[in-house]
Motif scaffolding. Sequence first.
Motif, PDB file in Angstrom:
ATOM      1  N   LEU A 154       7.232   6.756 -43.880  1.00  0.00           N
ATOM      2  CA  LEU A 154       8.346   8.109 -44.425  1.00  0.00           C
ATOM      3  C   LEU A 154       7.592   8.852 -43.836  1.00  0.00           C
ATOM      4  CD1 LEU A 154       6.574   8.269 -47.960  1.00  0.00           C
ATOM      5  CD2 LEU A 154       8.653   7.009 -47.369  1.00  0.00           C
ATOM      6  N   ARG A 204       5.758   1.956 -52.161  1.00  0.00           N
ATOM      7  CA  ARG A 204       6.848   2.829 -52.373  1.00  0.00           C
ATOM      8  C   ARG A 204       6.911   4.077 -52.779  1.00  0.00           C
ATOM      9  NH1 ARG A 204       8.968   2.752 -47.533  1.00  0.00           N
ATOM     10  NH2 ARG A 204      10.475   3.594 -48.778  1.00  0.00           N
ATOM     11  N   ASP A 226      14.463   6.874 -51.612  1.00  0.00           N
ATOM     12  CA  ASP A 226      14.725   6.081 -50.628  1.00  0.00           C
ATOM     13  C   ASP A 226      15.990   6.281 -50.001  1.00  0.00           C
ATOM     14  OD1 ASP A 226      12.216   4.931 -49.104  1.00  0.00           O
ATOM     15  OD2 ASP A 226      12.463   2.894 -51.660  1.00  0.00           O
ATOM     16  N   ARG A 227      16.694   6.038 -51.265  1.00  0.00           N
ATOM     17  CA  ARG A 227      18.399   6.394 -51.099  1.00  0.00           C
ATOM     18  C   ARG A 227      18.921   7.394 -50.107  1.00  0.00           C
ATOM     19  NH1 ARG A 227      18.053   4.103 -56.500  1.00  0.00           N
ATOM     20  NH2 ARG A 227      19.064   5.803 -57.628  1.00  0.00           N
TER      21      ARG A 227
END
Length: 171
Positions: free
Chosen positions: A47, A6, A12-13
């Motif tokens: 992604l 990840r 991610d945010r």
Amino acid sequence: MAGGRRPPAAVDRRLAAECASLDEVRAHLLRSADPSWLLKERVAEDLFAYLVVDRSLLPAEWVKELAEWAVGRGWTVSLQGRKIYAVPRPLTKSAAMREVARRAGTDEVLAAGDSLLDADLLAAADHSWRPSHGELSDTGWTARGLTVVPERGVAAGEAILRDFVRAATTR
């Protein structure tokens, strides 16, 4: 994530705050693609998505319309050979390069590439190389700190590697 780690939570945010979801983009890709030219749909590392297409049947206006749709959702679209990539705008090779450089504690970065997808990476590097073949060569792309090696194919890769070694040992 398929076969990978990840990204950092900050990435991610940022993707969640600035971009439509991967599910939304995939659904649009599949809904708007014509089965007559769509060969495969794939997701990379949970992604981004890409389509493999029969380029001879692909309407040029479809890619342009897709790009216009995507920009308002924080995504970019790129046609590279037989693949159409849909990638969140913040997810770039240059951003990844800067993160790797930060983690490695280096302030100088060397890079090489031949694809239009490599352009932002090459432009962001302190010194970069591209061969005399590929999409960047076809467009005559250039940037500050770029060396274009005259070789093509495997010979270009070998020449770039020699230049990397020379640059790394003279610094």
